[in-house]
Motif scaffolding. Sequence first.
Motif, PDB file in Angstrom:
ATOM      1  N   ARG A 163       0.820  -1.211   0.000  1.00 46.28           N
ATOM      2  CA  ARG A 163       0.000   0.000   0.000  1.00 46.28           C
ATOM      3  C   ARG A 163       0.860   1.269   0.000  1.00 46.28           C
ATOM      4  NH1 ARG A 163      -5.250  -1.517   0.518  1.00 46.28           N
ATOM      5  NH2 ARG A 163      -5.497  -3.703   1.091  1.00 46.28           N
ATOM      6  N   LEU A 166       1.917   1.631  -3.642  1.00 47.03           N
ATOM      7  CA  LEU A 166       0.816   2.114  -4.470  1.00 47.03           C
ATOM      8  C   LEU A 166       0.561   3.594  -4.227  1.00 47.03           C
ATOM      9  CD1 LEU A 166      -1.535   1.565  -6.439  1.00 47.03           C
ATOM     10  CD2 LEU A 166      -2.952   1.127  -4.426  1.00 47.03           C
ATOM     11  N   ASN A 167       0.479   3.980  -2.958  1.00 49.72           N
ATOM     12  CA  ASN A 167       0.182   5.377  -2.649  1.00 49.72           C
ATOM     13  C   ASN A 167       1.320   6.302  -3.055  1.00 49.72           C
ATOM     14  OD1 ASN A 167      -2.523   5.774  -1.121  1.00 49.72           O
ATOM     15  ND2 ASN A 167      -1.682   3.899  -0.264  1.00 49.72           N
ATOM     16  N   LEU A 170       0.939   6.772  -6.747  1.00 46.35           N
ATOM     17  CA  LEU A 170      -0.132   7.723  -7.053  1.00 46.35           C
ATOM     18  C   LEU A 170       0.302   9.151  -6.743  1.00 46.35           C
ATOM     19  CD1 LEU A 170      -3.129   5.663  -5.626  1.00 46.35           C
ATOM     20  CD2 LEU A 170      -2.685   6.163  -8.047  1.00 46.35           C
ATOM     21  N   ILE A 197      -4.971  -4.752  -4.040  1.00 47.25           N
ATOM     22  CA  ILE A 197      -4.678  -3.435  -4.611  1.00 47.25           C
ATOM     23  C   ILE A 197      -3.963  -3.543  -5.958  1.00 47.25           C
ATOM     24  CG2 ILE A 197      -4.552  -2.332  -2.350  1.00 47.25           C
ATOM     25  CD1 ILE A 197      -1.474  -2.272  -2.758  1.00 47.25           C
ATOM     26  N   ASN A 200      -5.495  -1.543  -8.736  1.00 48.36           N
ATOM     27  CA  ASN A 200      -5.170  -0.118  -8.749  1.00 48.36           C
ATOM     28  C   ASN A 200      -3.828   0.141  -9.427  1.00 48.36           C
ATOM     29  OD1 ASN A 200      -6.731  -0.747  -5.995  1.00 48.36           O
ATOM     30  ND2 ASN A 200      -7.336   1.254  -6.734  1.00 48.36           N
ATOM     31  N   GLY A 204      -3.285   2.301 -12.718  1.00 51.02           N
ATOM     32  CA  GLY A 204      -2.312   3.387 -12.704  1.00 51.02           C
ATOM     33  C   GLY A 204      -1.313   3.263 -13.840  1.00 51.02           C
TER      34      GLY A 204
END
Length: 288
Positions: A163, A166-167, A170, A197, A200, A204
């Motif tokens: 996570r 991923l964040n 982003l 995730i 996502n 992305g």
Amino acid sequence: DSQIGNPDKALTYYKSQAQWSLETQYGIGYILFNKQSYKEAIGYFQKAIQMDNLELQNDARVRLADCLYATKSYGEALELYTRINRNNASAYVYLQRGLALKATGKRTQAIESFKLAEADQQYGRLSLFQLGLIYFESSQFETSIPAFSKVIEIGKKDDIHARALLNRGLAYKNTDEFRMAKTDFIAVLDDHISSDIALNAILGLQELQVHVEVDQFDEYLTSFRNAHPEEQSLEDIDLETAKRFYFNENFESAISTLNQFMKAYPNSIHANEVRYYLAESYFKVESL
């Protein structure tokens, strides 16, 4: 018995006692807590905090606060976490207090609480992740990146690592650092393809193709399909993939992928658009 894998047996034993001591209340509360029966555990911990044993009393108070937080009684949990840390400060309670502050909309105070725990070996990583989330959710993308980076640098490849990647990806994307974003999305897919995730990360990566070249995209998409055969959210990705062949003037590949799209999604709301690109692709091939 609760410590050797028989919580139900231990619970029956505790409840069979004619008189429940405060220690028994504590034991029952802990078993219910471990069974995630948080609402039921609250009453037992409320009694257990009256124990003479200060160590158990403090632990019961922390678990009571945890149960209140888990049942979304955030204000009560926050008050109790704050009181605990005045008397017996700990990184865990700073972390939990930060979560309670965040849940009640007190983001500035939550940041302060998370920072008090970030150096802790056990709970610092979680606190750093929460710091990153607060900045990210406030659209402070550049500020969120160092916090996520510290989580990633620790190197433990679990759900928090995924996570954080991923964040951070982003956040890079939102600050136009497209190559850095690409690296993070690919890292999610390399190390966490089975994660919830991963979709996502695929989305992305697909969006980044407007800005940077992603040679391996089709391979990652195939890997994702294999890891998530039940996933039904790939229609837009498949459409964009087919359209990319068309706009790159690879019309034969466009014809193939557009036909595959129509077979996979016969009732798609994009059917008319697909038919248009399919007809144009056939026309272009015949014109070559």
